[in-house]
Design a protein around this motif. Sequence first.
Motif, PDB file in Angstrom:
ATOM      1  N   ASP A  29       0.831  -1.208   0.000  1.00  0.00           N
ATOM      2  CA  ASP A  29       0.000   0.000   0.000  1.00  0.00           C
ATOM      3  C   ASP A  29       0.866   1.259   0.000  1.00  0.00           C
ATOM      4  O   ASP A  29       0.565   2.241  -0.684  1.00  0.00           O
ATOM      5  CB  ASP A  29      -0.918  -0.001   1.227  1.00  0.00           C
ATOM      6  N   GLU A  30       1.951   1.218   0.766  1.00  0.00           N
ATOM      7  CA  GLU A  30       2.828   2.377   0.892  1.00  0.00           C
ATOM      8  C   GLU A  30       3.491   2.716  -0.441  1.00  0.00           C
ATOM      9  O   GLU A  30       3.571   3.892  -0.836  1.00  0.00           O
ATOM     10  CB  GLU A  30       3.890   2.065   1.947  1.00  0.00           C
ATOM     11  N   VAL A  31       3.949   1.696  -1.135  1.00  0.00           N
ATOM     12  CA  VAL A  31       4.622   1.902  -2.419  1.00  0.00           C
ATOM     13  C   VAL A  31       3.685   2.573  -3.420  1.00  0.00           C
ATOM     14  O   VAL A  31       4.046   3.562  -4.079  1.00  0.00           O
ATOM     15  CB  VAL A  31       5.123   0.546  -2.967  1.00  0.00           C
ATOM     16  N   SER A  32       2.492   2.045  -3.538  1.00  0.00           N
ATOM     17  CA  SER A  32       1.532   2.619  -4.488  1.00  0.00           C
ATOM     18  C   SER A  32       1.202   4.066  -4.138  1.00  0.00           C
ATOM     19  O   SER A  32       1.129   4.934  -5.023  1.00  0.00           O
ATOM     20  CB  SER A  32       0.249   1.779  -4.501  1.00  0.00           C
ATOM     21  N   ALA A  33       1.039   4.332  -2.839  1.00  0.00           N
ATOM     22  CA  ALA A  33       0.687   5.688  -2.408  1.00  0.00           C
ATOM     23  C   ALA A  33       1.801   6.680  -2.719  1.00  0.00           C
ATOM     24  O   ALA A  33       1.539   7.808  -3.173  1.00  0.00           O
ATOM     25  CB  ALA A  33       0.377   5.686  -0.911  1.00  0.00           C
ATOM     26  N   VAL A  34       3.051   6.275  -2.491  1.00  0.00           N
ATOM     27  CA  VAL A  34       4.179   7.179  -2.740  1.00  0.00           C
ATOM     28  C   VAL A  34       4.293   7.496  -4.228  1.00  0.00           C
ATOM     29  O   VAL A  34       4.490   8.652  -4.624  1.00  0.00           O
ATOM     30  CB  VAL A  34       5.494   6.564  -2.219  1.00  0.00           C
ATOM     31  N   ILE A  35       4.168   6.482  -5.062  1.00  0.00           N
ATOM     32  CA  ILE A  35       4.289   6.706  -6.510  1.00  0.00           C
ATOM     33  C   ILE A  35       3.169   7.622  -7.006  1.00  0.00           C
ATOM     34  O   ILE A  35       3.400   8.529  -7.819  1.00  0.00           O
ATOM     35  CB  ILE A  35       4.278   5.359  -7.258  1.00  0.00           C
ATOM     36  N   GLU A  36       1.975   7.409  -6.502  1.00  0.00           N
ATOM     37  CA  GLU A  36       0.849   8.253  -6.922  1.00  0.00           C
ATOM     38  C   GLU A  36       1.035   9.694  -6.469  1.00  0.00           C
ATOM     39  O   GLU A  36       0.752  10.635  -7.217  1.00  0.00           O
ATOM     40  CB  GLU A  36      -0.452   7.679  -6.370  1.00  0.00           C
ATOM     41  N   SER A  37       1.532   9.879  -5.249  1.00  0.00           N
ATOM     42  CA  SER A  37       1.679  11.246  -4.729  1.00  0.00           C
ATOM     43  C   SER A  37       2.876  11.967  -5.343  1.00  0.00           C
ATOM     44  O   SER A  37       2.829  13.180  -5.579  1.00  0.00           O
ATOM     45  CB  SER A  37       1.818  11.219  -3.206  1.00  0.00           C
ATOM     46  N   GLU A  38       3.954  11.239  -5.626  1.00  0.00           N
ATOM     47  CA  GLU A  38       5.162  11.862  -6.170  1.00  0.00           C
ATOM     48  C   GLU A  38       5.070  12.075  -7.680  1.00  0.00           C
ATOM     49  O   GLU A  38       5.650  13.025  -8.211  1.00  0.00           O
ATOM     50  CB  GLU A  38       6.390  10.995  -5.857  1.00  0.00           C
ATOM     51  N   GLU A 102       5.511  -6.167  -3.296  1.00  0.00           N
ATOM     52  CA  GLU A 102       5.562  -4.706  -3.290  1.00  0.00           C
ATOM     53  C   GLU A 102       6.327  -4.175  -4.500  1.00  0.00           C
ATOM     54  O   GLU A 102       6.079  -3.060  -4.969  1.00  0.00           O
ATOM     55  CB  GLU A 102       6.178  -4.200  -1.971  1.00  0.00           C
ATOM     56  N   MET A 103       7.268  -4.980  -5.027  1.00  0.00           N
ATOM     57  CA  MET A 103       7.976  -4.571  -6.240  1.00  0.00           C
ATOM     58  C   MET A 103       7.038  -4.610  -7.442  1.00  0.00           C
ATOM     59  O   MET A 103       7.033  -3.703  -8.289  1.00  0.00           O
ATOM     60  CB  MET A 103       9.186  -5.482  -6.479  1.00  0.00           C
ATOM     61  N   ASP A 108       3.167  -2.064 -11.272  1.00  0.00           N
ATOM     62  CA  ASP A 108       1.757  -1.886 -11.646  1.00  0.00           C
ATOM     63  C   ASP A 108       1.338  -0.421 -11.527  1.00  0.00           C
ATOM     64  O   ASP A 108       0.644   0.115 -12.406  1.00  0.00           O
ATOM     65  CB  ASP A 108       0.864  -2.751 -10.751  1.00  0.00           C
ATOM     66  N   ALA A 109       1.769   0.223 -10.435  1.00  0.00           N
ATOM     67  CA  ALA A 109       1.410   1.634 -10.242  1.00  0.00           C
ATOM     68  C   ALA A 109       2.020   2.502 -11.340  1.00  0.00           C
ATOM     69  O   ALA A 109       1.366   3.416 -11.870  1.00  0.00           O
ATOM     70  CB  ALA A 109       1.878   2.108  -8.869  1.00  0.00           C
ATOM     71  N   ALA A 110       3.274   2.213 -11.687  1.00  0.00           N
ATOM     72  CA  ALA A 110       3.938   2.986 -12.738  1.00  0.00           C
ATOM     73  C   ALA A 110       3.220   2.816 -14.074  1.00  0.00           C
ATOM     74  O   ALA A 110       2.971   3.793 -14.799  1.00  0.00           O
ATOM     75  CB  ALA A 110       5.398   2.553 -12.854  1.00  0.00           C
ATOM     76  N   GLU A 111       2.866   1.580 -14.404  1.00  0.00           N
ATOM     77  CA  GLU A 111       2.186   1.342 -15.679  1.00  0.00           C
ATOM     78  C   GLU A 111       0.801   1.982 -15.690  1.00  0.00           C
ATOM     79  O   GLU A 111       0.361   2.514 -16.712  1.00  0.00           O
ATOM     80  CB  GLU A 111       2.091  -0.164 -15.930  1.00  0.00           C
TER      81      GLU A 111
END
Length: 390
Positions: A29-38, A102-103, A108-111
Motif C-alpha cells: 500500500d505504501e509503495v503505491s501511495a508514494v508513486i501516486e503522490s510523487e 511490493e515490487m 503496476d502503479a507505474a504502468e
Amino acid sequence: MMQNIRRLELGGRTFVLVGTAHVSRDSIDEVSAVIESESPGRVCVELDEGRYRSMTKAASWESLDIGKVLREGKGFLLLANLALASFQRRLGGDIGIKPGAEMLAAVDAAERLGIPWSLCDREVQTTLRRAWGRSGLWGKSKLLASLLSGVLTNEKLSAEEVEKLKERDELDGMMRELAEYMPSVKEVLIDERDRYLAARIFAQPEASLVAVVGAGHLDGLESWLRRFSAGEASVDVSDLEIVPPPSTLSRALGWILPLVLLGLIAAGFFRSGAEVSLRMLIQWVLWNGSLAALGSALCMAHPLTILASFLSAPAATLNPLVGVGMFAGLVEAFLRKPSVRDFETLNEDISTLKGFYRNRVTHILLIFFLSSLGGALGNFISIPVLAGGL
C-alpha cells in the motif's frame, strides 16, 4: 515523513527511496501511495530480469538437469537458491503475501500512471555466484545451514513482526550479525548491491525518481547516491557483474588437506612401521567414509547411495576436483530419478521440510550437501586423531 522513506535532493534531481519489507502488506500500500503522490519521471525497483520473469510467469523447472548441476559443481548454489526461495515463500505465506509483491505493486502503479520503470538490481545468479566464489566449504555450509534453518523452523511471523523488520535498529542489528557471521557474503549480498543499485538508479536520465528497495539497502543507497552526485565515485559497475575465477590460493588449498593426511600416514610408516601406517589409514577411511555415509543416511538416501558415500569419500578427498557429494547425488539420481511431477511441484515442495525430503530433486540436493559436510568433518576429525597416533 516515515523513517523508511527518504527524499534526497542532489544536483537538481530528486530521489525518493522507499524501503520495504519484502513480504509486507503495508509495504504494498505504501509503495503505491508514494508513486501516486510523487508522480516521478521514473520508478526504479529492486528486481532483476530473471526474478521479474519468475514472479510474473509460472516458474518452470522441467528443463533442470540435476545430474548436470552436480557434475558442474553447482549443487551448493542451487540448494542455497531453493532454500532462500523456500524461506521467503513460507514467510509470505504466513501473512498471505507473495515475496516481492511490493515490487510488482510499484511496476503496476507505474504502468497505471504511464510512468517509465526500470529493473535496477544485479542478476541474482551473478550475486549468488560471487558470494559462493568467496566462500569455502565451511562458509558454504554456514550459509546453507542458515537458509535451511528457515525451512526447519515452524515459527510464524505476524504482520506486525514483519513490519518491525523495516525499523532501522532491527535492520542494523541484522546487518551487523550477518557481517560477523559471514563477512564475505554480507559484502556481496548487501554492500555490492547497494553500490550497484545506486549506480543503476543514478544513471537514469529523469530528474525525479522513486526507487523501491528493501529497507536494508536504504543507508547504503543514500551514501552511494551522494557520492555519485558529488563526483566522488564512478557509476561504472561493470566490475560487479564479473564472476571471478577461483584464485590460485583457493585452488591450492584444495590439495593441502589430502597432502596433510597422506603426510601423517607416511610419517607413521617411517616412524613406527607399516602396521601403524595401515592402522592410521583405516582410521582415516572410517572417519571420512562413515560421516559421509551418515550424512546420506540422515537424508534417508537409498542404501546403495549410503554405501557409495562411504566408498567414494576417501577417493574424493584425494582428488579435490570431485566431491563425495557429487558421487552420492549422482547415485541417488540414478536410483531414484526425479519424475515430471517432482519438477512440477518443486515450487510448493520447497515450502516445507517434508516437501524437501519428499521431492526427489531437493532430496538429491540434501544428500549432496550432508554427505559433503559429513566427509569434510570426517577429514578434519581425522587430522588430530592421526597426529595423536604418531
